[in-house]
Design a protein around this motif. Structure first.
Motif, PDB file in Angstrom:
ATOM      1  N   MET A   1      31.441  56.675  48.589  1.00  0.00           N
ATOM      2  CA  MET A   1      32.062  55.705  48.169  1.00  0.00           C
ATOM      3  C   MET A   1      32.146  55.313  46.779  1.00  0.00           C
ATOM      4  O   MET A   1      30.795  55.598  46.041  1.00  0.00           O
ATOM      5  CB  MET A   1      31.113  54.201  48.709  1.00  0.00           C
ATOM      6  CG  MET A   1      32.023  52.973  48.700  1.00  0.00           C
ATOM      7  SD  MET A   1      31.066  51.473  49.404  1.00  0.00           S
ATOM      8  CE  MET A   1      31.400  51.867  51.111  1.00  0.00           C
ATOM      9  N   THR A   2      33.127  54.920  45.971  1.00  0.00           N
ATOM     10  CA  THR A   2      33.143  54.748  44.770  1.00  0.00           C
ATOM     11  C   THR A   2      32.844  53.649  44.041  1.00  0.00           C
ATOM     12  O   THR A   2      32.995  52.450  44.401  1.00  0.00           O
ATOM     13  CB  THR A   2      34.445  54.884  44.014  1.00  0.00           C
ATOM     14  OG1 THR A   2      35.223  56.170  44.690  1.00  0.00           O
ATOM     15  CG2 THR A   2      34.752  55.101  42.788  1.00  0.00           C
ATOM     16  N   GLU A   3      31.887  53.608  43.128  1.00  0.00           N
ATOM     17  CA  GLU A   3      31.279  52.372  42.533  1.00  0.00           C
ATOM     18  C   GLU A   3      32.303  51.855  41.374  1.00  0.00           C
ATOM     19  O   GLU A   3      32.822  52.690  40.511  1.00  0.00           O
ATOM     20  CB  GLU A   3      30.125  52.659  41.644  1.00  0.00           C
ATOM     21  CG  GLU A   3      29.327  51.516  41.114  1.00  0.00           C
ATOM     22  CD  GLU A   3      28.067  51.796  40.469  1.00  0.00           C
ATOM     23  OE1 GLU A   3      27.629  51.073  39.617  1.00  0.00           O
ATOM     24  OE2 GLU A   3      27.422  53.115  40.826  1.00  0.00           O
ATOM     25  N   LEU A   4      32.877  50.661  41.627  1.00  0.00           N
ATOM     26  CA  LEU A   4      33.542  50.040  40.547  1.00  0.00           C
ATOM     27  C   LEU A   4      32.873  49.555  39.457  1.00  0.00           C
ATOM     28  O   LEU A   4      31.731  49.058  39.447  1.00  0.00           O
ATOM     29  CB  LEU A   4      34.219  48.760  41.251  1.00  0.00           C
ATOM     30  CG  LEU A   4      35.056  49.122  42.344  1.00  0.00           C
ATOM     31  CD1 LEU A   4      35.645  47.830  42.690  1.00  0.00           C
ATOM     32  CD2 LEU A   4      36.294  49.917  42.004  1.00  0.00           C
ATOM     33  N   LEU A   5      33.296  50.019  38.135  1.00  0.00           N
ATOM     34  CA  LEU A   5      32.839  49.519  36.887  1.00  0.00           C
ATOM     35  C   LEU A   5      33.183  48.305  36.517  1.00  0.00           C
ATOM     36  O   LEU A   5      34.681  48.001  36.744  1.00  0.00           O
ATOM     37  CB  LEU A   5      32.843  50.681  36.062  1.00  0.00           C
ATOM     38  CG  LEU A   5      32.212  52.022  36.198  1.00  0.00           C
ATOM     39  CD1 LEU A   5      32.445  53.093  35.183  1.00  0.00           C
ATOM     40  CD2 LEU A   5      30.985  51.699  36.403  1.00  0.00           C
ATOM     41  N   PRO A   6      32.783  47.474  35.712  1.00  0.00           N
ATOM     42  CA  PRO A   6      33.317  46.246  35.108  1.00  0.00           C
ATOM     43  C   PRO A   6      34.154  46.512  33.939  1.00  0.00           C
ATOM     44  O   PRO A   6      34.056  47.477  33.392  1.00  0.00           O
ATOM     45  CB  PRO A   6      32.145  45.463  34.763  1.00  0.00           C
ATOM     46  CG  PRO A   6      31.042  46.592  34.243  1.00  0.00           C
ATOM     47  CD  PRO A   6      31.165  47.556  35.020  1.00  0.00           C
ATOM     48  N   LEU A   7      35.143  45.629  34.192  1.00  0.00           N
ATOM     49  CA  LEU A   7      36.233  45.596  32.876  1.00  0.00           C
ATOM     50  C   LEU A   7      35.724  45.009  31.789  1.00  0.00           C
ATOM     51  O   LEU A   7      36.059  45.476  30.477  1.00  0.00           O
ATOM     52  CB  LEU A   7      37.392  45.094  33.310  1.00  0.00           C
ATOM     53  CG  LEU A   7      38.183  45.518  34.682  1.00  0.00           C
ATOM     54  CD1 LEU A   7      39.609  44.708  34.908  1.00  0.00           C
ATOM     55  CD2 LEU A   7      38.682  46.840  34.322  1.00  0.00           C
ATOM     56  N   ALA A   8      34.943  44.138  31.762  1.00  0.00           N
ATOM     57  CA  ALA A   8      34.445  43.276  30.648  1.00  0.00           C
ATOM     58  C   ALA A   8      32.887  43.079  31.021  1.00  0.00           C
ATOM     59  O   ALA A   8      32.502  42.802  32.125  1.00  0.00           O
ATOM     60  CB  ALA A   8      35.292  42.206  30.305  1.00  0.00           C
ATOM     61  N   VAL A   9      32.239  42.793  29.829  1.00  0.00           N
ATOM     62  CA  VAL A   9      30.727  42.400  30.001  1.00  0.00           C
ATOM     63  C   VAL A   9      30.603  41.291  28.998  1.00  0.00           C
ATOM     64  O   VAL A   9      31.461  41.066  27.832  1.00  0.00           O
ATOM     65  CB  VAL A   9      29.791  43.650  29.800  1.00  0.00           C
ATOM     66  CG1 VAL A   9      29.962  44.719  30.772  1.00  0.00           C
ATOM     67  CG2 VAL A   9      30.111  44.183  28.459  1.00  0.00           C
ATOM     68  N   SER A  10      29.481  40.567  29.280  1.00  0.00           N
ATOM     69  CA  SER A  10      29.035  39.447  28.511  1.00  0.00           C
ATOM     70  C   SER A  10      28.235  40.058  27.304  1.00  0.00           C
ATOM     71  O   SER A  10      27.951  41.370  27.107  1.00  0.00           O
ATOM     72  CB  SER A  10      27.810  38.613  29.268  1.00  0.00           C
ATOM     73  OG  SER A  10      27.010  39.250  29.564  1.00  0.00           O
ATOM     74  N   ILE A  11      27.947  39.091  26.308  1.00  0.00           N
ATOM     75  CA  ILE A  11      27.191  39.940  25.074  1.00  0.00           C
ATOM     76  C   ILE A  11      25.815  40.371  25.555  1.00  0.00           C
ATOM     77  O   ILE A  11      25.494  41.324  25.158  1.00  0.00           O
ATOM     78  CB  ILE A  11      26.917  38.572  23.865  1.00  0.00           C
ATOM     79  CG1 ILE A  11      28.332  38.049  23.770  1.00  0.00           C
ATOM     80  CG2 ILE A  11      26.074  38.972  23.018  1.00  0.00           C
ATOM     81  CD1 ILE A  11      29.041  39.092  22.871  1.00  0.00           C
ATOM     82  N   SER A  12      25.150  39.503  26.501  1.00  0.00           N
ATOM     83  CA  SER A  12      23.730  40.202  26.960  1.00  0.00           C
ATOM     84  C   SER A  12      23.917  41.615  27.528  1.00  0.00           C
ATOM     85  O   SER A  12      23.157  42.127  27.460  1.00  0.00           O
ATOM     86  CB  SER A  12      23.146  38.988  28.066  1.00  0.00           C
ATOM     87  OG  SER A  12      22.984  37.912  27.284  1.00  0.00           O
TER      88      SER A  12
END
Length: 72
Positions: A1-12
């Motif tokens: 199964m492929t893990e989806l990476l986030p497109l954007a992240v918070s400052i934290s």
């Protein structure tokens, strides 16, 4: 199964991902060296933008120069 990476992240999350300080990241944003997006009150950094920013930082020990000119 492929893990989806986030497109954007918070400052934290960006602080955790990079190991950089929160104040340092906010300074880079203020200097317009690091672009952000707003989602309501939340400030987001696109992961691709964060990678571009990190790759644009100078090498700490000149290794990039040595890779291009091994005779140094």
């Amino acid at each position: 199964m492929t893990e989806l990476l986030p497109l954007a992240v918070s400052i934290s999350q960006a602080v955790s991902m990079t190991g950089m300080g929160r104040t340092w990241l906010y300074s880079a944003i203020k200097r317009r060296e690091l672009a952000t997006r707003k989602a309501g009150r939340r400030t987001l950094i696109e992961v691709a933008e964060l990678q571009r920013f990190i790759k644009g930082l100078p090498p700490s020990d000149g290794t990039q120069d040595n890779l291009q000119n091994p005779s140094k």
